[in-house]
Motif scaffolding. Structure first.
Motif, PDB file in Angstrom:
ATOM      1  N   LYS A   1       0.838  -1.144   0.090  1.00 22.09           N
ATOM      2  CA  LYS A   1      -0.049   0.055  -0.074  1.00 22.09           C
ATOM      3  C   LYS A   1       0.884   1.169   0.057  1.00 22.09           C
ATOM      4  CE  LYS A   1      -3.875   2.511   0.550  1.00 22.09           C
ATOM      5  NZ  LYS A   1      -4.970   2.407  -0.504  1.00 22.09           N
ATOM      6  N   GLY A   2       0.766   1.972  -1.072  1.00 19.18           N
ATOM      7  CA  GLY A   2       1.386   3.320  -1.234  1.00 19.18           C
ATOM      8  C   GLY A   2       1.197   4.241  -0.212  1.00 19.18           C
ATOM      9  N   GLU A   3       1.927   5.188  -0.079  1.00 18.79           N
ATOM     10  CA  GLU A   3       1.700   6.294   0.993  1.00 18.79           C
ATOM     11  C   GLU A   3       0.343   7.037   0.392  1.00 18.79           C
ATOM     12  OE1 GLU A   3       4.846   9.532   1.965  1.00 18.79           O
ATOM     13  OE2 GLU A   3       3.381  10.773   0.832  1.00 18.79           O
ATOM     14  N   HIS A   4      -0.582   7.173   1.491  1.00 13.95           N
ATOM     15  CA  HIS A   4      -1.941   7.740   1.205  1.00 13.95           C
ATOM     16  C   HIS A   4      -2.604   8.467   2.450  1.00 13.95           C
ATOM     17  CE1 HIS A   4      -2.205   4.063   3.454  1.00 13.95           C
ATOM     18  NE2 HIS A   4      -3.322   4.463   3.812  1.00 13.95           N
ATOM     19  N   THR A   5      -3.506   9.136   1.954  1.00 15.31           N
ATOM     20  CA  THR A   5      -4.142  10.150   3.208  1.00 15.31           C
ATOM     21  C   THR A   5      -5.308   8.984   3.839  1.00 15.31           C
ATOM     22  OG1 THR A   5      -3.779  12.075   1.936  1.00 15.31           O
ATOM     23  CG2 THR A   5      -5.480  12.145   3.515  1.00 15.31           C
ATOM     24  N   ALA A   6      -5.439   9.115   5.051  1.00 10.96           N
ATOM     25  CA  ALA A   6      -6.174   8.336   5.754  1.00 10.96           C
ATOM     26  C   ALA A   6      -7.515   9.155   6.145  1.00 10.96           C
ATOM     27  CB  ALA A   6      -5.586   8.081   7.463  1.00 10.96           C
ATOM     28  N   ALA A   7      -8.810   8.488   6.611  1.00  4.40           N
ATOM     29  CA  ALA A   7      -9.964   9.091   6.624  1.00  4.40           C
ATOM     30  C   ALA A   7      -9.691  10.215   7.565  1.00  4.40           C
ATOM     31  CB  ALA A   7     -10.812   8.298   7.194  1.00  4.40           C
ATOM     32  N   ASP A   8      -8.837  10.441   8.457  1.00  5.88           N
ATOM     33  CA  ASP A   8      -8.764  11.613   9.486  1.00  5.88           C
ATOM     34  C   ASP A   8      -7.787  12.870   8.919  1.00  5.88           C
ATOM     35  OD1 ASP A   8      -6.260  10.584   9.720  1.00  5.88           O
ATOM     36  OD2 ASP A   8      -6.361  10.037  11.703  1.00  5.88           O
ATOM     37  N   GLY A   9      -7.474  12.558   7.857  1.00  6.35           N
ATOM     38  CA  GLY A   9      -6.693  13.707   7.006  1.00  6.35           C
ATOM     39  C   GLY A   9      -4.987  13.558   7.164  1.00  6.35           C
ATOM     40  N   THR A  10      -4.726  12.482   8.104  1.00  4.05           N
ATOM     41  CA  THR A  10      -3.352  12.368   8.171  1.00  4.05           C
ATOM     42  C   THR A  10      -2.867  11.469   7.012  1.00  4.05           C
ATOM     43  OG1 THR A  10      -3.559  10.234   9.391  1.00  4.05           O
ATOM     44  CG2 THR A  10      -3.416  12.501  10.749  1.00  4.05           C
ATOM     45  N   THR A  11      -1.192  11.660   6.910  1.00  4.52           N
ATOM     46  CA  THR A  11      -0.555  10.871   5.984  1.00  4.52           C
ATOM     47  C   THR A  11       0.019   9.747   6.517  1.00  4.52           C
ATOM     48  OG1 THR A  11       0.077  13.113   4.556  1.00  4.52           O
ATOM     49  CG2 THR A  11       1.295  11.272   4.221  1.00  4.52           C
ATOM     50  N   VAL A  12      -0.374   8.530   5.663  1.00  4.07           N
ATOM     51  CA  VAL A  12      -0.131   7.188   6.166  1.00  4.07           C
ATOM     52  C   VAL A  12       1.558   6.931   5.233  1.00  4.07           C
ATOM     53  CG1 VAL A  12      -0.600   5.047   6.635  1.00  4.07           C
ATOM     54  CG2 VAL A  12      -2.081   6.789   6.889  1.00  4.07           C
ATOM     55  N   ALA A  13       2.453   6.461   5.698  1.00  8.72           N
ATOM     56  CA  ALA A  13       3.329   5.966   4.821  1.00  8.72           C
ATOM     57  C   ALA A  13       3.173   4.844   4.323  1.00  8.72           C
ATOM     58  CB  ALA A  13       4.565   5.826   5.793  1.00  8.72           C
ATOM     59  N   ALA A  14       3.896   4.202   3.263  1.00 10.25           N
ATOM     60  CA  ALA A  14       3.682   3.312   2.538  1.00 10.25           C
ATOM     61  C   ALA A  14       4.283   2.206   3.251  1.00 10.25           C
ATOM     62  CB  ALA A  14       4.838   3.263   1.150  1.00 10.25           C
ATOM     63  N   ALA A  15       3.562   1.070   3.109  1.00 14.20           N
ATOM     64  CA  ALA A  15       3.953  -0.204   4.052  1.00 14.20           C
ATOM     65  C   ALA A  15       3.591  -1.557   3.357  1.00 14.20           C
ATOM     66  CB  ALA A  15       3.209  -0.145   5.346  1.00 14.20           C
ATOM     67  N   VAL A  16       4.169  -2.689   3.579  1.00 13.99           N
ATOM     68  CA  VAL A  16       4.297  -4.052   3.068  1.00 13.99           C
ATOM     69  C   VAL A  16       3.648  -4.890   4.170  1.00 13.99           C
ATOM     70  CG1 VAL A  16       5.229  -5.902   2.213  1.00 13.99           C
ATOM     71  CG2 VAL A  16       5.880  -3.692   1.385  1.00 13.99           C
ATOM     72  N   SER A  17       2.743  -5.600   4.168  1.00 18.93           N
ATOM     73  CA  SER A  17       1.837  -6.540   5.136  1.00 18.93           C
ATOM     74  C   SER A  17       1.717  -7.947   4.652  1.00 18.93           C
ATOM     75  CB  SER A  17       0.613  -5.980   5.752  1.00 18.93           C
ATOM     76  OG  SER A  17      -0.358  -5.756   4.714  1.00 18.93           O
ATOM     77  N   THR A  18       1.349  -8.827   5.311  1.00 18.19           N
ATOM     78  CA  THR A  18       0.857 -10.131   4.873  1.00 18.19           C
ATOM     79  C   THR A  18      -0.378 -10.467   4.927  1.00 18.19           C
ATOM     80  OG1 THR A  18       3.192 -10.940   5.392  1.00 18.19           O
ATOM     81  CG2 THR A  18       1.573 -12.573   5.085  1.00 18.19           C
ATOM     82  N   VAL A  19      -1.183 -10.785   3.978  1.00 21.57           N
ATOM     83  CA  VAL A  19      -2.506 -11.244   3.960  1.00 21.57           C
ATOM     84  C   VAL A  19      -2.749 -12.736   4.402  1.00 21.57           C
ATOM     85  CG1 VAL A  19      -4.716 -11.158   2.537  1.00 21.57           C
ATOM     86  CG2 VAL A  19      -2.912  -9.365   2.061  1.00 21.57           C
TER      87      VAL A  19
END
Length: 648
Positions: free
Chosen positions: A459-477
């Protein structure tokens, strides 16, 4: 022209030592057991597309000389997963290997024969002496001549032993699917049906329409036997097909087929008309493409290959994708480490991105390096995501910004020898030989992380619902899967459908609300390192043009050497690309270990020494890549001698 393989001086072959044997009925095999036979040791690893090419190159030779020739596959793993004996056994079954295989996870036999690259071939004569050693692919003609020479010599000496070899075929297993490769959901009516999924039933050499229950076979194309034949659904033949893609309905009506198939081992693209059942060949002449061998050195690497696609050589197309942005079928051309495009309306085939050199280099179409590109997906912005398997990388072609000259960018991945299982910061995250990728509606991307047995999410860097910037991250599904090779979102938008290759099935997985995060560390391929001395270090690559060819010096030096290192600081002087096959490097004494990346090229044309090359002579480009781990130590080697195409 046939390559002439020069015989080595008589050196006794080393014993074959490993963890165990496959395809021998449980028996151990020694060189003494093989005395009287001509033996080919094939040092391979099942991730390597060049190794898979060699398996197919050797089949006719093995069949022709089945009473006097024994091939022994020495499996020397690159990735951690490949050292798993169950994974190796599955690979031997999947690729229908019909000769004994030595499991050499600790690289004991690899070191004994001084192998440096996958694949490496060593020929042993009937008396147990090494006759030749070669690296790379494309040697079958020269090896055929060598085998004939050895047969004549040892038949005359009475040292040739005709008869059966040690190969024992495994018991056959009946399955609905056999090592399925890729699949796509059916999103529109195809030949009167819009149910289920199109699946490349790779191990059965056919394409299926599988029902929504993931078990019922609704339709199939292909006899189920490997081969190459156009025709109707019941008589057509494929050879290990992988990728499938569905064309837009309007385009399909104009051109007469709905589906494009990457017919991998046939080195072709095939088309399926789902209404009539007809299978036709769209592109590829069936001759494996060898890194621009059809082009002169004055031509560009990327661009159009013309509008007669049946006359063009391809190399192991692994996945195909209809791209609305590109307006063509995009092809992951694994065998030449490139991305191709094919326009069904005009027949134009083109190199879309990639120089053909193997590695991890970002940039424009004529700058990018790939490493066995294996999975494709297009996102809502028109960008194409790529699972670049040999660099364990997730990459993206920014086609949405410039479809005619897209830039490739690496999001996860470090290089040819770096892999692992690590989530978090994409710059530190690690995959292990991924083969599939899909883009989700929320802008994230899923990766079939094949050798980790997992589905990963970027998931690339994106804006959360509260307006904050969320850094790009890798996770396991999800994890615990058996070599997942493809993944996509099911029609309900709530579940994932995974092609679980080594479980011979498609399986649904619920998308969790929160993604599991893991960190099992990063690692590098653990091959034996060569001790070298810091400071001045010589590098020489020898090359001998095959009989009937001469170096093509019409435009200057026809040889080229490209040298780099990991880390880059290892080489303080001498890195880069220059003409010639000799180089003097300076190695930094402050760096304790690293990897030397070497690519050698030579151009030769048909013709005799001392004569001018005819204007329309066939020309050939020879290339070999090495990644050689080194450790800096006093008393180490001060120079390295390599052989392009392994001719001694």
């Amino acid at each position: 022209m046939t390559e002439t393989i020069q015989r080595q001086s008589r050196v006794r072959a080393s014993e074959l030592i490993g963890r165990g044997w496959l395809n021998t009925g449980g028996k151990q095999v020694s060189l003494e057991d093989l005395r009287g036979k001509i033996v080919i040791l094939d040092f391979w690893t099942f991730c390597c597309i060049n190794c898979l090419h060699v398996l197919d190159e050797l089949r006719p030779l093995e069949e022709k000389y089945d009473d006097i020739l024994v091939t022994v596959g020495v499996h020397s793993p690159k990735f951690e997963h490949e050292a798993d004996p169950e994974a190796l056994a599955a690979a031997v079954e999947r690729y229908e290997i019909e000769h004994p295989v030595l499991d050499d996870p600790e690289l004991v036999t690899w070191q004994a024969y001084s192998a440096r690259a996958w694949p490496t071939l060593v020929v042993i004569d009937p008396e147990g002496y090494i006759a030749a050693s070669l690296s790379g692919e494309g040697h079958v003609a020269g090896m055929t001549s060598l085998v004939e020479e050895l047969v004549a010599e040892h038949e005359a000496k009475g040292t040739l032993n005709r008869g059966d070899g040690p190969y024992v075929p495994p018991e056959p297993v009946s399955r609905t699917l056999r090592f399925p490769g890729k699949a796509v959901p059916i999103t529109r009516e195809l030949g009167g049906s819009d149910e289920g999924y199109l699946v490349a039933d790779t191990g059965h050499h056919r394409i299926l329409q599988l029902g929504a229950d993931l078990e019922t076979v609704l339709r199939s194309w292909g006899t189920g036997e490997k081969g190459y034949r156009d025709g109707d659904a019941d008589t057509a033949q494929f050879n290990e097909p992988q990728g499938v893609t569905i064309l837009p309905e309007e385009l399909a009506q104009k051109i007469g087929y709905d589906v494009v198939v990457a017919d991998t081992v046939n080195h072709r693209l095939r088309g399926i008309n789902t209404t009539t059942g007809a299978v036709t060949t769209l592109a590829g002449n069936g001759i494996q493409r060898l890194l621009d061998a059809e082009r002169t050195r004055s031509e560009t690497v990327v661009g159009s290959l013309g509008t007669e696609p049946l006359n063009v050589s391809l190399s192991s197309p692994w996945d195909v994708l209809w791209s609305e942005t590109v307006g063509a079928v995009v092809i992951a051309m694994a065998g030449t480490h490139q991305v191709f495009s094919f326009d069904p309306a005009t027949g134009e085939l083109a190199v879309y991105s990639g120089t053909g050199l193997e590695g991890l280099t970002d940039g424009g179409p004529d700058e990018a390096w790939y490493a066995q590109s294996s999975g494709l997906a297009e996102d809502a912005a028109g960008d194409i995501w790529i699972a670049d398997s040999e660099t364990s990388a997730l990459r993206v072609l920014r086609t949405g910004q410039n479809a005619s000259a897209p830039e490739v960018q690496t999001l996860i991945g470090e290089g040819l020898f770096d892999f692992g299982f690590r989530d978090g910061d994409p710059g530190q995250a690690r995959l292990q030989h991924p083969l599939g990728v899909t883009a989700l509606p929320d802008g994230s991307v899923l990766v079939a992380d094949t050798y980790n047995g997992a589905i990963r999410r970027y998931k690339g860097e994106h804006t959360a619902a509260d307006g904050t910037t969320v850094a790009a991250a890798v996770s396991t599904v999800a994890r615990g899967l058996k070599e997942p090779s493809d993944v996509f979102l099911d029609a309900d938008g709530k579940t994932l459908l995974v092609v679980e290759t080594n479980a011979h099935q498609l399986v649904r997985i619920s998308v969790p609300e929160k993604y599991l995060t893991v960190d099992e560390g990063a690692t590098q391929t653990q091959r034996p390192s060569t001790p070298v001395t810091a400071g001045e270090f010589g590098l020489t690559v020898s090359f001998s043009a095959p009989t009937g060819q001469k170096l093509d010096d019409r435009w200057g030096d026809p040889t080229q050497l490209q040298v780099s290192s990991t880390p880059p600081e290892l080489i303080t002087e001498g890195a880069g690309t220059t003409e010639g096959l000799n180089r003097t490097l300076q190695l930094d004494p402050e760096i304790t270990e690293g990897v030397l990346h070497i690519t050698a090229r030579a151009a030769a044309c048909d013709g005799a020494e001392g004569e001018e090359i005819p204007m329309h002579a066939a020309c050939h480009l020879y290339q070999q890549d090495w990644g050689i781990p080194v450790v800096l130590a006093e008393g180490g080697e001060t120079a390295l001698q390599l052989d392009l195409r392994g001719v001694k």
